[in-house]
Design an enzyme around this catalytic site. Structure first.
Site, PDB file in Angstrom:
ATOM      1  N   ASP A  34       0.128  -1.087   0.223  1.00 23.44           N
ATOM      2  CA  ASP A  34      -0.353  -0.090  -0.041  1.00 23.44           C
ATOM      3  C   ASP A  34       0.602   1.098  -0.202  1.00 23.44           C
ATOM      4  O   ASP A  34       2.314   1.104   0.211  1.00 23.44           O
ATOM      5  CB  ASP A  34      -1.027   0.032   1.339  1.00 23.44           C
ATOM      6  CG  ASP A  34      -2.179   0.487   1.464  1.00 23.44           C
ATOM      7  OD1 ASP A  34      -2.231   1.455   0.164  1.00 23.44           O
ATOM      8  OD2 ASP A  34      -2.921   1.393   2.372  1.00 23.44           O
ATOM      9  N   GLY A  35       0.355   2.194  -0.551  1.00 23.27           N
ATOM     10  CA  GLY A  35       1.186   3.404  -0.435  1.00 23.27           C
ATOM     11  C   GLY A  35       1.353   3.747  -1.447  1.00 23.27           C
ATOM     12  O   GLY A  35       2.275   5.196  -2.006  1.00 23.27           O
ATOM     13  N   ARG A  38      -0.088   7.521  -2.344  1.00 22.68           N
ATOM     14  CA  ARG A  38       0.329   8.379  -1.559  1.00 22.68           C
ATOM     15  C   ARG A  38       2.040   9.377  -2.185  1.00 22.68           C
ATOM     16  O   ARG A  38       2.530  10.311  -2.052  1.00 22.68           O
ATOM     17  CB  ARG A  38       0.568   8.318  -0.098  1.00 22.68           C
ATOM     18  CG  ARG A  38      -0.683   8.552   0.354  1.00 22.68           C
ATOM     19  CD  ARG A  38      -0.696   7.484   1.821  1.00 22.68           C
ATOM     20  NE  ARG A  38      -1.306   6.706   1.027  1.00 22.68           N
ATOM     21  CZ  ARG A  38      -1.485   5.614   2.247  1.00 22.68           C
ATOM     22  NH1 ARG A  38      -1.174   5.208   3.749  1.00 22.68           N
ATOM     23  NH2 ARG A  38      -2.047   4.506   1.717  1.00 22.68           N
ATOM     24  N   HIS A  51       2.123   3.122  -9.317  1.00 14.32           N
ATOM     25  CA  HIS A  51       1.885   1.962  -9.167  1.00 14.32           C
ATOM     26  C   HIS A  51       3.719   1.356 -10.697  1.00 14.32           C
ATOM     27  O   HIS A  51       3.125   0.694  -9.751  1.00 14.32           O
ATOM     28  CB  HIS A  51       0.883   1.667 -10.156  1.00 14.32           C
ATOM     29  CG  HIS A  51      -0.355   2.493  -9.426  1.00 14.32           C
ATOM     30  ND1 HIS A  51      -0.896   1.774  -8.084  1.00 14.32           N
ATOM     31  CD2 HIS A  51      -1.343   3.278  -9.402  1.00 14.32           C
ATOM     32  CE1 HIS A  51      -1.673   2.638  -7.782  1.00 14.32           C
ATOM     33  NE2 HIS A  51      -2.169   2.991  -8.302  1.00 14.32           N
ATOM     34  N   THR A  80     -11.173  -7.162  -5.056  1.00 13.95           N
ATOM     35  CA  THR A  80     -12.661  -6.196  -6.065  1.00 13.95           C
ATOM     36  C   THR A  80     -12.627  -5.817  -5.654  1.00 13.95           C
ATOM     37  O   THR A  80     -13.726  -5.430  -6.464  1.00 13.95           O
ATOM     38  CB  THR A  80     -13.212  -7.907  -4.832  1.00 13.95           C
ATOM     39  OG1 THR A  80     -13.000  -7.552  -3.502  1.00 13.95           O
ATOM     40  CG2 THR A  80     -12.648  -8.873  -5.272  1.00 13.95           C
ATOM     41  N   GLU A  81     -12.517  -4.999  -4.824  1.00 12.73           N
ATOM     42  CA  GLU A  81     -12.742  -3.276  -4.132  1.00 12.73           C
ATOM     43  C   GLU A  81     -12.011  -2.552  -4.370  1.00 12.73           C
ATOM     44  O   GLU A  81     -12.446  -1.017  -5.154  1.00 12.73           O
ATOM     45  CB  GLU A  81     -12.504  -3.128  -3.006  1.00 12.73           C
ATOM     46  CG  GLU A  81     -13.583  -3.907  -2.293  1.00 12.73           C
ATOM     47  CD  GLU A  81     -14.137  -5.437  -2.209  1.00 12.73           C
ATOM     48  OE1 GLU A  81     -12.299  -4.603  -1.220  1.00 12.73           O
ATOM     49  OE2 GLU A  81     -14.557  -6.588  -1.655  1.00 12.73           O
ATOM     50  N   LEU A 145      10.969 -20.446  -5.017  1.00  8.81           N
ATOM     51  CA  LEU A 145       9.753 -19.516  -4.027  1.00  8.81           C
ATOM     52  C   LEU A 145       9.119 -18.922  -4.703  1.00  8.81           C
ATOM     53  O   LEU A 145       8.371 -19.569  -6.516  1.00  8.81           O
ATOM     54  CB  LEU A 145      11.083 -18.050  -4.081  1.00  8.81           C
ATOM     55  CG  LEU A 145       9.334 -17.363  -3.890  1.00  8.81           C
ATOM     56  CD1 LEU A 145       9.196 -16.378  -2.237  1.00  8.81           C
ATOM     57  CD2 LEU A 145      10.196 -15.365  -4.162  1.00  8.81           C
ATOM     58  N   GLU A 221       1.098 -13.551  12.342  1.00 10.20           N
ATOM     59  CA  GLU A 221       1.674 -12.628  12.822  1.00 10.20           C
ATOM     60  C   GLU A 221       1.692 -10.694  11.840  1.00 10.20           C
ATOM     61  O   GLU A 221       2.019 -11.050  10.716  1.00 10.20           O
ATOM     62  CB  GLU A 221       3.271 -12.386  13.388  1.00 10.20           C
ATOM     63  CG  GLU A 221       3.613 -13.592  13.917  1.00 10.20           C
ATOM     64  CD  GLU A 221       3.424 -13.169  15.497  1.00 10.20           C
ATOM     65  OE1 GLU A 221       2.670 -11.737  15.953  1.00 10.20           O
ATOM     66  OE2 GLU A 221       2.373 -14.397  16.522  1.00 10.20           O
TER      67      GLU A 221
HETATM   68  C1  IPE Z   1      -5.325  -2.577  -0.210  1.00 11.93           C
HETATM   69  O1  IPE Z   1      -5.624  -1.689  -0.336  1.00 11.93           O
HETATM   70  C2  IPE Z   1      -5.318  -3.232  -1.734  1.00 11.93           C
HETATM   71  C3  IPE Z   1      -4.519  -3.526  -2.334  1.00 11.93           C
HETATM   72  C4  IPE Z   1      -2.820  -2.945  -1.335  1.00 11.93           C
HETATM   73  C5  IPE Z   1      -3.754  -4.339  -3.322  1.00 11.93           C
HETATM   74  P1  IPE Z   1      -6.142   0.054  -0.158  1.00 11.93           P
HETATM   75  O2  IPE Z   1      -5.206   0.700  -0.593  1.00 11.93           O
HETATM   76  O3  IPE Z   1      -7.296  -0.282  -1.437  1.00 11.93           O
HETATM   77  O4  IPE Z   1      -7.092  -0.563   1.105  1.00 11.93           O
HETATM   78  P2  IPE Z   1      -8.522   0.439   1.698  1.00 11.93           P
HETATM   79  O5  IPE Z   1      -9.401   1.306   0.593  1.00 11.93           O
HETATM   80  O6  IPE Z   1      -6.836   1.693   1.989  1.00 11.93           O
HETATM   81  O7  IPE Z   1      -8.768   0.303   2.431  1.00 11.93           O
HETATM   82  C1  IPE Z   2      -1.722   0.260  -3.209  1.00 14.10           C
HETATM   83  O1  IPE Z   2      -1.233   1.579  -3.572  1.00 14.10           O
HETATM   84  C2  IPE Z   2      -1.673   0.022  -4.959  1.00 14.10           C
HETATM   85  C3  IPE Z   2      -3.488  -0.824  -4.871  1.00 14.10           C
HETATM   86  C4  IPE Z   2      -4.598  -0.886  -3.751  1.00 14.10           C
HETATM   87  C5  IPE Z   2      -3.605  -1.005  -6.465  1.00 14.10           C
HETATM   88  P1  IPE Z   2      -2.833   2.683  -3.522  1.00 14.10           P
HETATM   89  O2  IPE Z   2      -2.528   2.604  -5.108  1.00 14.10           O
HETATM   90  O3  IPE Z   2      -3.587   2.368  -2.944  1.00 14.10           O
HETATM   91  O4  IPE Z   2      -1.963   3.953  -2.528  1.00 14.10           O
HETATM   92  P2  IPE Z   2      -2.443   4.823  -1.667  1.00 14.10           P
HETATM   93  O5  IPE Z   2      -3.029   3.910  -0.655  1.00 14.10           O
HETATM   94  O6  IPE Z   2      -3.778   5.864  -2.159  1.00 14.10           O
HETATM   95  O7  IPE Z   2      -1.307   5.765  -1.151  1.00 14.10           O
HETATM   96 MG    MG Z   3      -4.068   2.249  -0.271  1.00 16.11          MG
END
Ligand code: IPE
Ligand code: IPE
Ligand code: MG
Length: 254
Positions: A34-35, A38, A51, A80-81, A145, A221
């Protein structure tokens, strides 16, 4: 103290001063990457650049995981969301395997990595499916792996599907719900061939599960890492494993 990590694929010892217990490396590491958005925003770049950079981190972390002797690495790539995001972002993410596997696949083969997926793959564009199918085919005999991409994956939908197929099988045999066991639900999940994750990492400081492997992480964990995924690196992964090694897993016992 300096410890030697053996890179099994190339048979070259690599040095690490991280004090890792090489006998207690988590067998299965699952990561909520995630992130990305940002990371891009901080640099005033469009989200898709995040990405792109996130995929570079996937490359690096796969190599480190393989060198450390982790057996399963499951990466949450698209939920899926995530379809609720703007179409241009979704399209870019869907195209990543196509662009990315061109350069990544030879490296995966060289490192004896086997590519697998979990998720509702039938909803992906055909070009995406084609490049993933090629990666799976070209790595199917690899014994190192297992790199499992969770694409269009959602834990609740996965459980619903499991229960549905169990129901169908039982009714076909004239059996009742009395037959249903935890093992049976497990056997019908997309992860049925994998052990449960030992360690779940989420980057970017968010502390939630976002529908990832909700059944399978019952006794994993959890480590919430502050780095945005494009900034996550070898040192961070090793730190996470060190924290994992400092934990006492009890599985409900004493
Ligand atoms: C979870 O991250 C999904 C992936 C990393 C693929 P999101 O960015 O979609 O999750 P929320 O919306 O912050 O919970
Ligand atoms: C995770 O990064 C990748 C996917 C969910 C595909 P985000 O796109 O959710 O990045 P943030 O959370 O908006 O920073
Ligand atoms: Mg995110």
């Amino acid at each position: 103290m300096f410890k030697k990590l053996i890179n099994k694929n190339k048979n070259q010892p690599i040095q690490s001063n991280f004090d890792l217990d090489l006998h207690n490396i988590p067998n299965h590491v699952a990561i909520i990457m995630d992130g990305n958005g940002r990371w891009a925003k901080q640099r005033k770049l469009p989200r898709i650049k995040g990405h792109y950079q996130g995929m570079q981190t996937v490359k690096k972390i796969t190599k480190v995981a393989s060198d450390l002797g982790i057996k399963y690495l499951t990466l949450y790539a698209f939920s899926t969301e995530n379809w609720t995001r703007p179409e241009s972002e979704v399209n870019y993410i869907m195209n990543l395997p196509v662009n990315f596997l061109k350069t990544f696949l030879p490296e995966l083969i060289e490192n004896n990595v086997k590519v697998e997926t979990i998720g509702f793959m039938e909803y992906l564009p055909s070009s995406t499916l084609k490049s993933i199918a090629k990666a799976k085919e070209d790595t199917k005999h690899n014994t190192g792996l297992k790199l499992i991409f969770a694409i269009n994956y959602g834990g609740r939908a996965e459980i619903v599907n499991s229960v549905k197929s169990i129901y169908d099988e039982l009714t076909a045999k004239g059996l009742t719900s009395d037959e249903i066991t935890e093992q049976m639900i497990d056997d019908h999940l997309m992860t049925h061939a994998y052990p449960d994750p030992d360690l779940l990492i989420r980057t970017s400081g968010e502390q939630r599960i976002s529908n990832f492997l909700i059944w399978q992480v019952s006794y994993s964990e959890f480590i919430f890492n502050e780095k945005l995924w494009p900034d996550f690196d070898k040192e961070e992964l090793i730190n996470c494993i060190k924290i994992y090694q400092s934990r006492q897993r009890r599985f409900g016992g004493l």
